[in-house]
Design a protein around this motif. Structure first.
Motif, PDB file in Angstrom:
ATOM      1  N   VAL A 120      -2.838  12.399  -3.633  1.00 14.15           N
ATOM      2  CA  VAL A 120      -3.988  13.170  -4.109  1.00 14.15           C
ATOM      3  C   VAL A 120      -5.169  12.204  -4.161  1.00 14.15           C
ATOM      4  O   VAL A 120      -5.331  11.447  -5.109  1.00 14.15           O
ATOM      5  CB  VAL A 120      -3.723  13.772  -5.503  1.00 14.15           C
ATOM      6  CG1 VAL A 120      -4.910  14.628  -5.934  1.00 14.15           C
ATOM      7  CG2 VAL A 120      -2.446  14.606  -5.502  1.00 14.15           C
ATOM      8  N   ASP A 121      -5.990  12.215  -3.148  1.00 11.48           N
ATOM      9  CA  ASP A 121      -7.088  11.249  -3.044  1.00 11.48           C
ATOM     10  C   ASP A 121      -8.234  11.712  -3.934  1.00 11.48           C
ATOM     11  O   ASP A 121      -9.066  12.531  -3.541  1.00 11.48           O
ATOM     12  CB  ASP A 121      -7.549  11.136  -1.589  1.00 11.48           C
ATOM     13  CG  ASP A 121      -8.557  10.013  -1.389  1.00 11.48           C
ATOM     14  OD1 ASP A 121      -9.023   9.458  -2.402  1.00 11.48           O
ATOM     15  OD2 ASP A 121      -8.872   9.694  -0.229  1.00 11.48           O
ATOM     16  N   PHE A 122      -8.299  11.146  -5.154  1.00  8.36           N
ATOM     17  CA  PHE A 122      -9.303  11.584  -6.118  1.00  8.36           C
ATOM     18  C   PHE A 122     -10.707  11.099  -5.761  1.00  8.36           C
ATOM     19  O   PHE A 122     -11.676  11.522  -6.387  1.00  8.36           O
ATOM     20  CB  PHE A 122      -8.930  11.106  -7.524  1.00  8.36           C
ATOM     21  CG  PHE A 122      -7.790  11.870  -8.124  1.00  8.36           C
ATOM     22  CD1 PHE A 122      -8.002  13.091  -8.733  1.00  8.36           C
ATOM     23  CD2 PHE A 122      -6.501  11.373  -8.074  1.00  8.36           C
ATOM     24  CE1 PHE A 122      -6.957  13.805  -9.286  1.00  8.36           C
ATOM     25  CE2 PHE A 122      -5.437  12.087  -8.628  1.00  8.36           C
ATOM     26  CZ  PHE A 122      -5.665  13.309  -9.234  1.00  8.36           C
ATOM     27  N   SER A 123     -10.847  10.212  -4.776  1.00  8.28           N
ATOM     28  CA  SER A 123     -12.172   9.751  -4.368  1.00  8.28           C
ATOM     29  C   SER A 123     -12.712  10.542  -3.175  1.00  8.28           C
ATOM     30  O   SER A 123     -13.851  10.348  -2.766  1.00  8.28           O
ATOM     31  CB  SER A 123     -12.125   8.261  -4.007  1.00  8.28           C
ATOM     32  OG  SER A 123     -11.321   8.043  -2.860  1.00  8.28           O
ATOM     33  N   LYS A 124     -11.915  11.421  -2.643  1.00  9.70           N
ATOM     34  CA  LYS A 124     -12.339  12.221  -1.495  1.00  9.70           C
ATOM     35  C   LYS A 124     -13.372  13.260  -1.932  1.00  9.70           C
ATOM     36  O   LYS A 124     -13.191  13.921  -2.958  1.00  9.70           O
ATOM     37  CB  LYS A 124     -11.113  12.912  -0.887  1.00  9.70           C
ATOM     38  CG  LYS A 124     -11.360  13.554   0.467  1.00  9.70           C
ATOM     39  CD  LYS A 124     -10.050  14.106   1.015  1.00  9.70           C
ATOM     40  CE  LYS A 124     -10.254  14.751   2.377  1.00  9.70           C
ATOM     41  NZ  LYS A 124      -8.981  15.311   2.904  1.00  9.70           N
ATOM     42  N   PRO A 125     -14.465  13.439  -1.190  1.00 12.59           N
ATOM     43  CA  PRO A 125     -15.505  14.390  -1.601  1.00 12.59           C
ATOM     44  C   PRO A 125     -14.973  15.795  -1.894  1.00 12.59           C
ATOM     45  O   PRO A 125     -15.360  16.422  -2.877  1.00 12.59           O
ATOM     46  CB  PRO A 125     -16.461  14.397  -0.402  1.00 12.59           C
ATOM     47  CG  PRO A 125     -16.305  13.050   0.206  1.00 12.59           C
ATOM     48  CD  PRO A 125     -14.861  12.690   0.025  1.00 12.59           C
ATOM     49  N   GLU A 126     -14.079  16.275  -1.033  1.00 10.91           N
ATOM     50  CA  GLU A 126     -13.551  17.626  -1.244  1.00 10.91           C
ATOM     51  C   GLU A 126     -12.758  17.719  -2.547  1.00 10.91           C
ATOM     52  O   GLU A 126     -12.782  18.752  -3.224  1.00 10.91           O
ATOM     53  CB  GLU A 126     -12.664  18.040  -0.062  1.00 10.91           C
ATOM     54  CG  GLU A 126     -13.411  18.324   1.223  1.00 10.91           C
ATOM     55  CD  GLU A 126     -13.784  17.063   1.981  1.00 10.91           C
ATOM     56  OE1 GLU A 126     -13.489  15.947   1.477  1.00 10.91           O
ATOM     57  OE2 GLU A 126     -14.392  17.175   3.054  1.00 10.91           O
ATOM     58  N   THR A 127     -12.054  16.641  -2.901  1.00 12.34           N
ATOM     59  CA  THR A 127     -11.298  16.622  -4.156  1.00 12.34           C
ATOM     60  C   THR A 127     -12.250  16.630  -5.347  1.00 12.34           C
ATOM     61  O   THR A 127     -12.091  17.413  -6.284  1.00 12.34           O
ATOM     62  CB  THR A 127     -10.393  15.377  -4.220  1.00 12.34           C
ATOM     63  OG1 THR A 127      -9.508  15.379  -3.099  1.00 12.34           O
ATOM     64  CG2 THR A 127      -9.578  15.369  -5.506  1.00 12.34           C
ATOM     65  N   LYS A 150     -19.159   4.087   0.894  1.00 15.71           N
ATOM     66  CA  LYS A 150     -18.407   4.589   2.048  1.00 15.71           C
ATOM     67  C   LYS A 150     -18.687   6.065   2.272  1.00 15.71           C
ATOM     68  O   LYS A 150     -18.841   6.531   3.406  1.00 15.71           O
ATOM     69  CB  LYS A 150     -16.912   4.355   1.842  1.00 15.71           C
ATOM     70  CG  LYS A 150     -16.054   4.758   3.040  1.00 15.71           C
ATOM     71  CD  LYS A 150     -14.592   4.454   2.801  1.00 15.71           C
ATOM     72  CE  LYS A 150     -13.770   4.730   4.053  1.00 15.71           C
ATOM     73  NZ  LYS A 150     -13.896   6.113   4.550  1.00 15.71           N
ATOM     74  N   TYR A 151     -18.749   6.807   1.175  1.00 20.09           N
ATOM     75  CA  TYR A 151     -19.052   8.236   1.264  1.00 20.09           C
ATOM     76  C   TYR A 151     -20.410   8.460   1.934  1.00 20.09           C
ATOM     77  O   TYR A 151     -20.560   9.310   2.812  1.00 20.09           O
ATOM     78  CB  TYR A 151     -19.039   8.849  -0.141  1.00 20.09           C
ATOM     79  CG  TYR A 151     -19.794  10.144  -0.276  1.00 20.09           C
ATOM     80  CD1 TYR A 151     -19.306  11.319   0.278  1.00 20.09           C
ATOM     81  CD2 TYR A 151     -21.004  10.183  -0.965  1.00 20.09           C
ATOM     82  CE1 TYR A 151     -19.999  12.510   0.141  1.00 20.09           C
ATOM     83  CE2 TYR A 151     -21.706  11.368  -1.106  1.00 20.09           C
ATOM     84  CZ  TYR A 151     -21.204  12.532  -0.545  1.00 20.09           C
ATOM     85  OH  TYR A 151     -21.892  13.702  -0.671  1.00 20.09           O
ATOM     86  N   LEU A 152     -21.408   7.668   1.544  1.00 17.74           N
ATOM     87  CA  LEU A 152     -22.740   7.809   2.125  1.00 17.74           C
ATOM     88  C   LEU A 152     -22.742   7.404   3.604  1.00 17.74           C
ATOM     89  O   LEU A 152     -23.379   8.048   4.434  1.00 17.74           O
ATOM     90  CB  LEU A 152     -23.742   6.959   1.351  1.00 17.74           C
ATOM     91  CG  LEU A 152     -24.029   7.400  -0.087  1.00 17.74           C
ATOM     92  CD1 LEU A 152     -24.904   6.364  -0.788  1.00 17.74           C
ATOM     93  CD2 LEU A 152     -24.693   8.767  -0.124  1.00 17.74           C
TER      94      LEU A 152
END
Length: 514
Positions: free
Chosen positions: A93-100, A402-404
């Motif tokens: 469960v990738d809690f850093s993923k934008p969709e999460t 990284k998200y940006l």
């Protein structure tokens, strides 16, 4: 207290914070990433009178800081007591993923609504523990919450029942409920009862209810074609501690989340649910040990559940039972049979097997490390907390960067906005947190006997810098301490000047070590 704000020392601390905390690598400072965070204000407010502070005032400031920041100001986190298997499950469960990030609010909203409803129901059907109501139990709960670094804003209910059970449906460390059945209260010693309360608080600290709801919604999404009334077995596995009526509510929440496409990828195989929940229980047992400071409380609780008699407690030999279990595990001629039995345990491990797990955790480096952090003096806690919060900020910064760079990996405007808001809010809180805590640390040093030989506070500071493999303390706190020592030297004479110069050399020598 002397918080050094609006002074050269305060500006040095602020500058160190901005240079380090937003580096992509927590161990290598770089100011280049700051361009991504121009919208966030990391300034240190000038609100305090720079008057000399007493040690008591500094301790009070630190305790207040911890009480107001329980969600970030922890000397240890769930990762420090989770079982290896549970860690692996939650990595999926990738809690850093934008969709999460963008979907978690929907889960919290449902769990918050259930908590409000259940708290009202329990207030009418059970006894709420408090300072004036069952004060012995309240004291045990307050001590467990303090040991686990949870808020004292708990609601503990004792419900009349002949069953041995306790449960929680909460995930928020600042506002949570625990229910314990009266039969369990009657059967346990105070230490055993505190361990059970600590076990349930461990579920809260681990956010097990939120994690389990994520798994349940994912299950519903993957099994949408099957009749919903056939899904109850899954909820018996994931939420076995909860009353059946509550499991039905949780199922409805999970189905609604799935229907509204709010699911988050989790299990590869639904059959993993039992093993996930067993490891969640073993993890919570570890929290019970941390709450009591040893394995004895959780061992007493599990052994009582195993043989079901408080009357036998006085003559019961715990070591003999553990030896009995270890003998089976080590010497059985049919290891496949043992593995089969373990797999057939259901959502909770055998009580006797939990005794071995608890005993092993007490002897582990992980338990000893947590205990060492919790039992050190206030200044040691301040330094460890400062390093942890700064590290969290660096980690969040790297993920946001990284998200940006990946342009959020989505064309969904709402997902982008929610993700950016989550990160900027988190980074703002962390930056404010370690700024405040950094000033408390510097205030502690400023109030110590820096001009005298053998100053315990300074020696502890140097020792912590040497232990810090990520160099966080050296990067962030050494510069303002150098400035502090130089400022003291301006008016020092004779022996005091000699001592301050010696301490200054210690710090500058450390700064030169790469």
């Amino acid at each position: 207290m002397r918080v050094i704000q609006k002074t050269a020392l305060g500006l040095l601390l602020a500058a160190s914070v901005t240079q380090f905390a937003f580096a992509a690598d927590a161990a290598k400072a770089s100011a280049s990433t700051m361009s991504e965070f121009k919208a966030i204000d990391f300034a240190i407010d000038a609100t305090s009178d720079p008057a000399a502070a007493s040690a008591a005032e500094i301790d009070n400031a630190f305790n207040k800081f911890r009480a107001e920041n329980t969600d970030i100001a922890g000397l240890f986190g769930p990762e420090d007591f989770r079982t290896p298997a549970l860690k692996k499950y939650l990595e999926k469960v990738d809690f850093s993923k934008p969709e999460t990030i963008s979907k978690l609010g929907a889960y919290r909203k449902k769990l918050d609504a259930m908590q409000i409803k259940m708290r009202n129901v329990l207030s009418l059907g059970a006894v709420q523990v408090g300072p004036k109501q069952l004060p012995r139990i309240y004291k045990l709960a307050a001590e467990a919450a303090q040991a686990l670094e949870l808020s004292q804003n708990f609601h503990l209910f004792v419900m009349g029942s002949s069953e041995f059970n306790a449960y929680t449906y909460s995930y928020d460390v600042n506002n949570y409920d625990i229910v314990i059945y009266s039969a369990l209260v009657d059967a346990l010693t105070d230490e055993g009862l505190k361990a059970v309360i600590g076990h349930e608080m461990g579920h809260v600290k681990d956010r097990n209810m939120l994690n389990s709801l994520i798994l349940a919604a994912d299950f519903e999404s993957k099994n949408a074609a099957s009749a919903s009334d056939t899904h109850a077995a899954m909820y018996d596995k994931l939420f076995g501690e909860l009353p059946v009526s509550m499991r039905k509510h949780v199922m409805a929440y999970a189905q609604d989340l799935a229907a509204n496409k709010q699911t988050i990828a989790s299990f590869d195989d639904d059959k993993q649910a039992n093993d996930f929940q067993r490891n969640a229980e073993l993890t919570a047992d570890r929290a019970g040990e941390i709450a009591t400071g040893s394995a004895q409380g959780i061992l007493q609780a599990m052994s009582t559940l195993a043989y079901g008699s408080k009357a036998l407690t006085a003559e019961f030999n715990m070591n003999e039972l553990i030896a009995q279990i270890r003998n089976v595990l080590a010497n059985t001629d049919s290891p496949d049979d043992v593995d089969y039995l373990v797999q057939r345990q259901g959502d909770h491990p055998f009580h006797v097997l939990r005794l071995v797990e608890a005993s092993d955790f007490e002897a582990s480096k992980a338990f000893k490390s947590v205990r060492a952090r919790l039992t050190q003096n206030s200044f040691g806690k301040e330094l460890d907390l400062f390093a942890r919060i700064a590290s969290q900020a660096a980690d969040a910064s790297a993920k946001f960067k990284k998200y940006l760079e990946d342009k959020a990996d989505t064309d969904d405007t709402l997902v982008r906005l929610k993700t950016k808001d989550q990160y900027t809010t988190q980074l703002g809180r962390l930056a404010k947190g370690f700024s405040e805590l950094g000033l408390i640390v510097i205030g502690q040093l400023d109030a110590s006997a820096l001009n005298a030989p053998g100053d315990a506070i300074f020696d502890q500071f140097v020792s912590k810098i040497k232990e810090d493999k990520a160099d966080i303390l050296k990067q962030l706190l050494a510069p303002p301490v150098v400035s502090l020592l130089k400022k003291r030297l301006e008016t020092a004479k004779d022996a005091e000047a000699v001592e301050l110069k010696a301490k200054l050399k210690q710090i500058t020598d450390l700064q030169e070590v790469q």
